[in-house]
Design a protein around this motif. Sequence first.
Motif, short mmCIF file in Angstrom:
data_model
loop_
_atom_site.label_atom_id
_atom_site.label_comp_id
_atom_site.label_asym_id
_atom_site.label_seq_id
_atom_site.Cartn_x
_atom_site.Cartn_y
_atom_site.Cartn_z
N TYR A 298 26.58 29.40 43.42
CA TYR A 298 26.77 30.19 44.73
C TYR A 298 27.11 31.63 44.37
O TYR A 298 27.78 31.72 43.12
CB TYR A 298 27.92 29.68 45.64
N ASP A 299 26.98 32.62 45.22
CA ASP A 299 27.56 33.80 44.93
C ASP A 299 28.81 34.12 45.83
O ASP A 299 28.92 33.49 46.90
CB ASP A 299 26.56 35.02 45.18
N MET A 300 29.79 34.97 45.33
CA MET A 300 30.91 35.03 46.30
C MET A 300 30.74 35.96 47.23
O MET A 300 30.26 37.32 46.75
CB MET A 300 32.22 35.63 45.42
N GLU A 301 30.81 35.90 48.51
CA GLU A 301 29.72 36.67 49.44
C GLU A 301 30.78 37.96 49.72
O GLU A 301 30.35 39.24 49.75
CB GLU A 301 29.69 35.98 50.82
N ASP A 302 32.10 37.91 49.40
CA ASP A 302 33.23 39.15 49.70
C ASP A 302 33.78 39.55 48.69
O ASP A 302 34.94 39.54 48.33
CB ASP A 302 34.14 38.74 50.67
N ARG A 303 32.89 39.90 47.52
CA ARG A 303 33.33 40.40 46.44
C ARG A 303 34.59 41.49 46.54
O ARG A 303 35.39 41.65 45.51
CB ARG A 303 32.32 40.83 45.51
N ASP A 304 34.02 42.57 47.31
CA ASP A 304 35.11 43.51 47.49
C ASP A 304 36.53 43.09 47.90
O ASP A 304 37.60 43.60 47.39
CB ASP A 304 34.66 44.65 48.46
N ALA A 305 36.59 42.04 48.88
CA ALA A 305 37.81 41.34 49.41
C ALA A 305 38.48 40.96 48.28
O ALA A 305 39.79 40.70 47.95
CB ALA A 305 37.46 40.53 50.28
N VAL A 306 37.60 40.02 47.46
CA VAL A 306 38.27 39.34 46.34
C VAL A 306 39.04 40.35 45.23
O VAL A 306 40.15 39.88 44.87
CB VAL A 306 37.29 38.64 45.60
N ARG A 307 38.32 41.18 44.93
CA ARG A 307 38.91 42.27 44.05
C ARG A 307 40.16 43.00 44.71
O ARG A 307 41.08 43.18 44.05
CB ARG A 307 37.91 43.73 43.74
N ALA A 308 40.26 43.39 46.14
CA ALA A 308 41.16 43.78 46.69
C ALA A 308 42.49 42.91 46.87
O ALA A 308 43.65 43.18 46.41
CB ALA A 308 40.83 44.35 48.12
N ALA A 309 42.13 41.69 46.75
CA ALA A 309 43.06 40.57 46.89
C ALA A 309 43.99 40.51 45.53
O ALA A 309 45.21 40.22 45.48
CB ALA A 309 42.31 39.33 47.24
N VAL A 310 43.42 40.78 44.54
CA VAL A 310 43.90 40.57 43.24
C VAL A 310 44.58 41.77 42.74
O VAL A 310 45.35 41.77 41.65
CB VAL A 310 42.66 39.99 42.11
N ALA A 311 44.46 42.78 43.43
CA ALA A 311 45.02 44.37 42.87
C ALA A 311 46.51 44.25 42.65
O ALA A 311 47.06 44.81 41.66
CB ALA A 311 44.55 45.35 43.99
N PRO A 312 47.24 43.65 43.54
CA PRO A 312 48.62 43.63 43.51
C PRO A 312 49.10 42.85 41.97
O PRO A 312 50.02 43.31 41.77
CB PRO A 312 49.11 43.01 44.54
N VAL A 313 48.38 42.13 41.48
CA VAL A 313 48.72 41.42 40.37
C VAL A 313 48.97 42.57 39.26
O VAL A 313 49.67 42.13 38.35
CB VAL A 313 47.43 40.37 39.80
N TYR A 314 48.12 43.30 39.16
CA TYR A 314 48.31 44.52 38.07
C TYR A 314 49.97 45.15 38.19
O TYR A 314 50.46 45.22 37.29
CB TYR A 314 47.35 45.68 38.46
N ASP A 315 50.17 45.37 39.35
CA ASP A 315 51.54 45.85 39.60
C ASP A 315 52.60 44.85 39.27
O ASP A 315 53.69 45.40 38.55
CB ASP A 315 51.86 46.35 41.30
N GLN A 316 52.29 43.53 39.56
CA GLN A 316 53.41 42.58 39.26
C GLN A 316 53.47 42.53 37.70
O GLN A 316 54.58 41.94 37.26
CB GLN A 316 52.70 41.29 39.96
N PHE A 317 52.20 42.23 36.96
CA PHE A 317 52.54 41.98 35.84
C PHE A 317 52.35 43.14 34.56
O PHE A 317 52.67 42.80 33.26
CB PHE A 317 51.26 40.95 35.31
N LEU A 318 52.06 44.28 35.08
CA LEU A 318 52.10 45.42 34.14
C LEU A 318 53.10 46.30 34.49
O LEU A 318 52.89 47.66 34.81
CB LEU A 318 50.59 45.93 34.38
N THR A 319 54.35 45.94 34.78
CA THR A 319 55.36 46.85 34.91
C THR A 319 55.83 47.64 33.76
O THR A 319 56.40 48.83 34.16
CB THR A 319 56.65 45.86 35.44
N ASP A 320 55.46 47.29 32.59
CA ASP A 320 55.87 48.05 31.40
C ASP A 320 54.83 49.21 31.52
O ASP A 320 53.58 48.84 31.28
CB ASP A 320 55.87 47.26 30.40
N PRO A 321 55.19 50.45 31.62
CA PRO A 321 54.28 51.62 31.53
C PRO A 321 53.48 51.58 30.43
O PRO A 321 52.27 52.02 30.63
CB PRO A 321 55.09 52.69 31.48
N ARG A 322 53.77 51.12 29.17
CA ARG A 322 52.81 51.15 28.10
C ARG A 322 51.76 50.18 28.39
O ARG A 322 50.55 50.38 28.15
CB ARG A 322 53.73 50.46 26.83
N LEU A 323 51.98 49.21 29.00
CA LEU A 323 50.75 48.15 29.41
C LEU A 323 50.16 48.56 30.45
O LEU A 323 48.87 48.45 30.21
CB LEU A 323 51.45 46.66 29.59
#
Length: 334
Positions: A298-323
Amino acid sequence: MTRLATCRISRRGMLGFAAGVLAMLAGPLQAADTAFRSADTHGGDYPTVAAVEYMGDLLVERSGGRLDVKVFHSRALGEEKDTIAMVEAGALDIVRTSLAPLNDVVPETRVLSMPFLFRDADHFHTVLSGPIGREILDAFSAHGFIGLAFYDSGARSFYTRETPVRSLADLKGLKIRIQDSDLVAATMRALGAEPVKMPFGQVLTGLLTGIIDGAENNWPSYESTGHFETAGHYTLSRHLMIPEVVVMSKKVWDGLSAEDQALVREAASESQTVMRNLWEARARQSEAAVRAAGVQVYDMEDRDAVRAAVAPVYDQFLTDPRLRSLADRIQAVK
Ligand code: GTR
Protein backbone atom coordinates in the motif's frame (compact mmCIF):
# COMPACT_ATOMS: atom_id res chain seq x y z
CA MET A 1 30.14 -8.06 -6.77
CA THR A 2 33.89 -8.57 -7.07
CA ARG A 3 35.47 -12.00 -7.33
CA LEU A 4 37.00 -11.50 -3.91
CA ALA A 5 33.59 -10.98 -2.34
CA THR A 6 32.08 -13.93 -4.22
CA CYS A 7 34.81 -16.30 -3.03
CA ARG A 8 34.49 -15.15 0.52
CA ILE A 9 30.73 -15.53 0.65
CA SER A 10 30.77 -19.11 -0.63
CA ARG A 11 33.72 -20.09 1.57
CA ARG A 12 32.23 -18.57 4.68
CA GLY A 13 28.68 -19.46 3.84
CA MET A 14 29.55 -23.01 4.81
CA LEU A 15 30.25 -22.08 8.39
CA GLY A 16 27.11 -22.80 10.35
CA PHE A 17 26.09 -21.56 13.75
CA ALA A 18 27.84 -24.41 15.61
CA ALA A 19 31.05 -23.98 13.69
CA GLY A 20 30.95 -20.26 14.43
CA VAL A 21 30.59 -20.80 18.14
CA LEU A 22 33.39 -23.38 18.12
CA ALA A 23 35.67 -20.97 16.29
CA MET A 24 34.82 -18.30 18.85
CA LEU A 25 35.67 -20.57 21.74
CA ALA A 26 38.90 -21.64 20.08
CA GLY A 27 40.02 -18.03 19.76
CA PRO A 28 41.34 -16.24 16.68
CA LEU A 29 41.44 -18.18 13.42
CA GLN A 30 44.73 -19.98 12.77
CA ALA A 31 45.35 -18.21 9.51
CA ALA A 32 45.79 -14.68 10.85
CA ASP A 33 47.59 -13.33 13.93
CA THR A 34 44.53 -11.22 14.64
CA ALA A 35 41.07 -12.19 13.44
CA PHE A 36 38.79 -9.43 14.67
CA ARG A 37 35.49 -10.83 15.91
CA SER A 38 32.50 -9.03 14.49
CA ALA A 39 28.82 -9.47 15.36
CA ASP A 40 25.79 -9.19 13.11
CA THR A 41 22.13 -9.83 13.84
CA HIS A 42 21.46 -10.93 10.26
CA GLY A 43 21.95 -14.34 8.66
CA GLY A 44 25.05 -15.40 6.72
CA ASP A 45 23.66 -14.46 3.31
CA TYR A 46 22.66 -10.89 4.25
CA PRO A 47 24.52 -8.01 2.55
CA THR A 48 25.89 -6.54 5.80
CA VAL A 49 27.55 -9.87 6.67
CA ALA A 50 29.05 -10.22 3.18
CA ALA A 51 30.33 -6.63 3.27
CA VAL A 52 32.13 -7.07 6.62
CA GLU A 53 33.58 -10.36 5.33
CA TYR A 54 34.82 -8.47 2.28
CA MET A 55 36.48 -6.00 4.65
CA GLY A 56 38.20 -9.05 6.21
CA ASP A 57 39.36 -10.24 2.77
CA LEU A 58 40.95 -6.87 2.09
CA LEU A 59 42.69 -6.98 5.47
CA VAL A 60 44.07 -10.48 4.84
CA GLU A 61 45.37 -9.40 1.47
CA ARG A 62 46.90 -6.11 2.59
CA SER A 63 48.40 -7.27 5.88
CA GLY A 64 50.01 -10.31 4.32
CA GLY A 65 47.62 -12.52 6.27
CA ARG A 66 48.24 -10.95 9.69
CA LEU A 67 44.77 -9.41 10.03
CA ASP A 68 41.34 -10.88 9.30
CA VAL A 69 37.71 -10.49 10.37
CA LYS A 70 35.48 -13.33 11.48
CA VAL A 71 31.78 -12.47 11.39
CA PHE A 72 29.50 -14.12 13.97
CA HIS A 73 26.23 -13.67 12.18
CA SER A 74 22.66 -14.73 13.03
CA ARG A 75 22.91 -13.23 16.55
CA ALA A 76 25.44 -15.92 17.54
CA LEU A 77 26.85 -13.43 20.08
CA GLY A 78 23.51 -11.92 21.13
CA GLU A 79 21.06 -9.22 20.13
CA GLU A 80 22.30 -5.86 18.83
CA LYS A 81 22.15 -4.04 22.17
CA ASP A 82 24.17 -6.82 23.85
CA THR A 83 26.87 -6.83 21.21
CA ILE A 84 27.11 -3.03 21.32
CA ALA A 85 27.75 -3.28 25.08
CA MET A 86 30.39 -5.97 24.46
CA VAL A 87 32.18 -3.76 21.94
CA GLU A 88 32.05 -0.80 24.32
CA ALA A 89 33.60 -2.96 27.04
CA GLY A 90 36.32 -4.23 24.68
CA ALA A 91 35.09 -7.84 24.95
CA LEU A 92 34.17 -7.91 21.26
CA ASP A 93 36.13 -6.19 18.48
CA ILE A 94 33.51 -5.06 15.94
CA VAL A 95 29.75 -4.82 15.55
CA ARG A 96 27.73 -4.02 12.46
CA THR A 97 24.54 -2.49 13.76
CA SER A 98 21.72 -0.14 12.90
CA LEU A 99 22.28 3.32 14.39
CA ALA A 100 18.97 3.19 16.29
CA PRO A 101 20.22 1.14 19.28
CA LEU A 102 23.15 3.58 19.55
CA ASN A 103 20.91 6.64 19.89
CA ASP A 104 21.26 6.83 23.66
CA VAL A 105 25.01 6.11 23.59
CA VAL A 106 26.25 8.35 20.78
CA PRO A 107 24.02 11.46 20.57
CA GLU A 108 25.10 12.31 17.00
CA THR A 109 23.45 9.09 15.78
CA ARG A 110 20.08 10.60 16.72
CA VAL A 111 20.41 13.11 13.93
CA LEU A 112 20.75 10.35 11.32
CA SER A 113 17.81 8.47 12.85
CA MET A 114 15.35 11.36 12.53
CA PRO A 115 12.14 10.65 10.60
CA PHE A 116 12.19 11.91 7.01
CA LEU A 117 15.71 13.32 7.39
CA PHE A 118 16.94 12.12 3.99
CA ARG A 119 15.06 12.94 0.80
CA ASP A 120 16.14 9.77 -0.99
CA ALA A 121 19.00 7.30 -1.46
CA ASP A 122 21.15 9.82 -3.36
CA HIS A 123 20.88 12.36 -0.56
CA PHE A 124 21.68 9.60 1.97
CA HIS A 125 24.83 8.57 0.03
CA THR A 126 26.02 12.15 -0.58
CA VAL A 127 25.72 13.05 3.11
CA LEU A 128 27.24 9.86 4.51
CA SER A 129 30.18 9.68 2.14
CA GLY A 130 30.97 13.39 2.56
CA PRO A 131 32.39 15.56 5.37
CA ILE A 132 29.26 15.33 7.54
CA GLY A 133 29.42 11.54 7.47
CA ARG A 134 33.10 11.70 8.49
CA GLU A 135 32.28 14.16 11.29
CA ILE A 136 29.64 11.81 12.70
CA LEU A 137 31.90 8.74 12.46
CA ASP A 138 34.59 10.73 14.32
CA ALA A 139 32.10 11.56 17.08
CA PHE A 140 31.94 7.88 18.09
CA SER A 141 35.41 7.97 19.67
CA ALA A 142 34.22 10.06 22.63
CA HIS A 143 31.89 7.17 23.57
CA GLY A 144 34.15 4.12 23.46
CA PHE A 145 33.77 3.27 19.76
CA ILE A 146 35.58 3.91 16.51
CA GLY A 147 33.12 4.62 13.72
CA LEU A 148 34.50 2.89 10.62
CA ALA A 149 31.84 2.96 7.90
CA PHE A 150 28.19 3.61 7.18
CA TYR A 151 26.25 1.00 5.23
CA ASP A 152 22.99 1.19 3.29
CA SER A 153 19.72 0.15 4.85
CA GLY A 154 17.08 1.51 2.51
CA ALA A 155 13.92 2.91 4.08
CA ARG A 156 11.81 1.46 6.87
CA SER A 157 8.11 0.97 6.21
CA PHE A 158 5.26 -0.47 8.27
CA TYR A 159 3.97 -4.01 8.02
CA THR A 160 0.99 -5.42 9.83
CA ARG A 161 -0.81 -8.70 10.45
CA GLU A 162 -4.43 -7.72 10.14
CA THR A 163 -5.03 -4.03 9.63
CA PRO A 164 -3.66 -2.65 6.37
CA VAL A 165 -2.14 0.78 7.06
CA ARG A 166 -3.06 3.37 4.44
CA SER A 167 -3.37 6.48 6.59
CA LEU A 168 -2.54 7.89 10.01
CA ALA A 169 -5.98 6.85 11.20
CA ASP A 170 -5.14 3.19 10.51
CA LEU A 171 -2.01 3.38 12.69
CA LYS A 172 -3.94 4.65 15.70
CA GLY A 173 -3.39 2.36 18.70
CA LEU A 174 -1.57 -0.37 16.73
CA LYS A 175 1.16 -2.10 18.71
CA ILE A 176 4.22 -1.67 16.54
CA ARG A 177 7.51 -3.36 17.37
CA ILE A 178 10.46 -0.97 17.26
CA GLN A 179 14.22 -1.08 17.80
CA ASP A 180 15.57 -0.11 21.21
CA SER A 181 15.52 3.68 20.75
CA ASP A 182 13.58 6.36 22.61
CA LEU A 183 13.69 8.50 19.51
CA VAL A 184 11.98 5.82 17.41
CA ALA A 185 9.47 5.31 20.25
CA ALA A 186 8.62 9.02 20.19
CA THR A 187 8.26 8.87 16.40
CA MET A 188 5.75 6.02 16.73
CA ARG A 189 3.78 7.86 19.40
CA ALA A 190 3.71 10.97 17.23
CA LEU A 191 2.12 8.79 14.53
CA GLY A 192 -0.49 7.51 16.96
CA ALA A 193 0.92 3.97 17.23
CA GLU A 194 1.89 2.20 20.44
CA PRO A 195 5.64 1.42 20.32
CA VAL A 196 6.84 -1.92 21.67
CA LYS A 197 10.63 -2.20 22.03
CA MET A 198 11.64 -5.75 21.22
CA PRO A 199 14.92 -7.35 20.12
CA PHE A 200 15.04 -8.25 16.42
CA GLY A 201 15.23 -11.97 17.17
CA GLN A 202 11.89 -11.95 19.00
CA VAL A 203 9.80 -10.13 16.43
CA LEU A 204 8.61 -13.25 14.62
CA THR A 205 7.30 -14.73 17.87
CA GLY A 206 5.76 -11.37 18.70
CA LEU A 207 3.88 -11.42 15.41
CA LEU A 208 2.89 -15.09 15.64
CA THR A 209 1.52 -14.71 19.16
CA GLY A 210 -0.19 -11.41 18.41
CA ILE A 211 1.77 -9.56 21.12
CA ILE A 212 2.38 -6.98 18.42
CA ASP A 213 0.17 -5.96 15.51
CA GLY A 214 3.07 -5.17 13.25
CA ALA A 215 6.57 -3.83 12.89
CA GLU A 216 8.57 -1.70 10.47
CA ASN A 217 11.63 -2.45 8.41
CA ASN A 218 13.18 -2.41 4.94
CA TRP A 219 12.38 -5.00 2.23
CA PRO A 220 15.39 -7.28 2.90
CA SER A 221 14.75 -7.54 6.66
CA TYR A 222 11.04 -8.06 6.10
CA GLU A 223 11.83 -10.89 3.71
CA SER A 224 14.86 -12.55 5.36
CA THR A 225 13.11 -12.89 8.73
CA GLY A 226 10.01 -14.45 7.21
CA HIS A 227 7.91 -11.73 8.87
CA PHE A 228 6.02 -11.30 5.60
CA GLU A 229 4.48 -14.73 6.07
CA THR A 230 2.65 -13.58 9.20
CA ALA A 231 2.33 -9.86 8.53
CA GLY A 232 1.32 -9.68 4.89
CA HIS A 233 0.37 -5.99 4.62
CA TYR A 234 3.32 -3.72 3.74
CA THR A 235 2.83 0.06 3.59
CA LEU A 236 5.38 2.22 1.79
CA SER A 237 5.57 4.83 4.55
CA ARG A 238 9.40 5.11 4.31
CA HIS A 239 9.32 7.07 7.56
CA LEU A 240 12.90 6.30 8.61
CA MET A 241 16.15 5.82 6.70
CA ILE A 242 18.42 4.81 9.54
CA PRO A 243 21.93 3.95 8.34
CA GLU A 244 23.84 0.86 9.38
CA VAL A 245 27.29 1.37 10.86
CA VAL A 246 30.43 -0.71 11.41
CA VAL A 247 32.10 0.20 14.68
CA MET A 248 35.21 -1.09 16.41
CA SER A 249 35.88 -1.07 20.12
CA LYS A 250 38.05 1.89 21.08
CA LYS A 251 39.83 -0.33 23.59
CA VAL A 252 40.81 -2.72 20.80
CA TRP A 253 41.64 0.11 18.40
CA ASP A 254 43.98 1.78 20.88
CA GLY A 255 46.01 -1.43 21.01
CA LEU A 256 46.63 -1.43 17.23
CA SER A 257 49.64 0.11 15.50
CA ALA A 258 49.00 3.25 13.43
CA GLU A 259 49.70 1.15 10.33
CA ASP A 260 47.05 -1.44 11.24
CA GLN A 261 44.56 1.29 12.16
CA ALA A 262 44.99 2.71 8.66
CA LEU A 263 44.49 -0.74 7.11
CA VAL A 264 41.28 -1.26 9.10
CA ARG A 265 39.91 2.17 8.19
CA GLU A 266 40.64 1.73 4.51
CA ALA A 267 39.21 -1.78 4.32
CA ALA A 268 36.02 -0.68 6.09
CA SER A 269 35.65 2.33 3.89
CA GLU A 270 36.12 0.27 0.70
CA SER A 271 33.59 -2.30 1.88
CA GLN A 272 30.92 0.42 1.59
CA THR A 273 30.91 0.20 -2.20
CA VAL A 274 30.48 -3.58 -2.11
CA MET A 275 27.70 -3.12 0.43
CA ARG A 276 25.92 -0.60 -1.76
CA ASN A 277 25.88 -2.96 -4.75
CA LEU A 278 24.85 -5.95 -2.67
CA TRP A 279 22.15 -3.87 -1.04
CA GLU A 280 20.59 -2.63 -4.24
CA ALA A 281 20.42 -6.15 -5.65
CA ARG A 282 19.05 -7.65 -2.43
CA ALA A 283 16.42 -4.94 -1.98
CA ARG A 284 15.09 -5.67 -5.47
CA GLN A 285 15.16 -9.44 -4.93
CA SER A 286 13.44 -9.22 -1.55
CA GLU A 287 10.71 -6.95 -2.80
CA ALA A 288 10.05 -9.24 -5.77
CA ALA A 289 10.03 -12.33 -3.53
CA VAL A 290 7.51 -10.99 -1.02
CA ARG A 291 5.27 -9.57 -3.74
CA ALA A 292 5.34 -12.97 -5.47
CA ALA A 293 4.41 -14.57 -2.14
CA GLY A 294 1.22 -12.51 -2.11
CA VAL A 295 2.10 -9.60 0.20
CA GLN A 296 -0.28 -6.66 -0.27
CA VAL A 297 1.59 -3.37 -0.77
CA TYR A 298 0.00 0.00 0.00
CA ASP A 299 0.91 3.67 -0.23
CA MET A 300 0.42 6.02 2.67
CA GLU A 301 -2.39 8.24 1.44
CA ASP A 302 -1.73 11.23 3.70
CA ARG A 303 2.04 11.60 3.39
CA ASP A 304 2.00 15.33 4.25
CA ALA A 305 0.02 14.67 7.41
CA VAL A 306 2.51 11.94 8.36
CA ARG A 307 5.43 14.33 7.96
CA ALA A 308 3.66 17.03 9.94
CA ALA A 309 2.85 14.57 12.74
CA VAL A 310 6.51 13.68 13.32
CA ALA A 311 7.90 17.23 13.04
CA PRO A 312 7.75 17.81 16.85
CA VAL A 313 10.16 14.88 17.34
CA TYR A 314 12.93 17.12 15.97
CA ASP A 315 12.33 19.69 18.73
CA GLN A 316 12.08 16.97 21.34
CA PHE A 317 15.30 15.11 20.44
CA LEU A 318 17.53 17.79 18.96
CA THR A 319 17.50 20.18 21.91
CA ASP A 320 21.30 20.48 21.69
CA PRO A 321 21.89 23.30 19.15
CA ARG A 322 24.92 21.43 17.81
CA LEU A 323 22.73 18.45 16.87
CA ARG A 324 20.03 20.70 15.46
CA SER A 325 22.51 22.47 13.23
CA LEU A 326 23.88 19.11 12.10
CA ALA A 327 20.34 18.12 11.01
CA ASP A 328 19.91 21.49 9.24
CA ARG A 329 23.23 21.07 7.44
CA ILE A 330 22.22 17.58 6.31
CA GLN A 331 18.90 18.81 4.97
CA ALA A 332 20.68 21.65 3.15
CA VAL A 333 22.93 19.19 1.26
CA LYS A 334 21.81 19.12 -2.38
C1 GTR B 1 17.47 -3.99 10.32
C2 GTR B 1 18.92 -3.73 10.65
C3 GTR B 1 19.34 -4.56 11.83
C4 GTR B 1 18.37 -4.41 13.00
C5 GTR B 1 16.95 -4.58 12.55
C6 GTR B 1 15.92 -4.31 13.65
O1 GTR B 1 17.07 -3.16 9.25
O2 GTR B 1 19.73 -4.08 9.55
O3 GTR B 1 20.66 -4.23 12.17
O4 GTR B 1 18.57 -3.18 13.64
O5 GTR B 1 16.67 -3.74 11.45
O6 GTR B 1 14.86 -3.82 13.33
O7 GTR B 1 16.19 -4.62 14.81
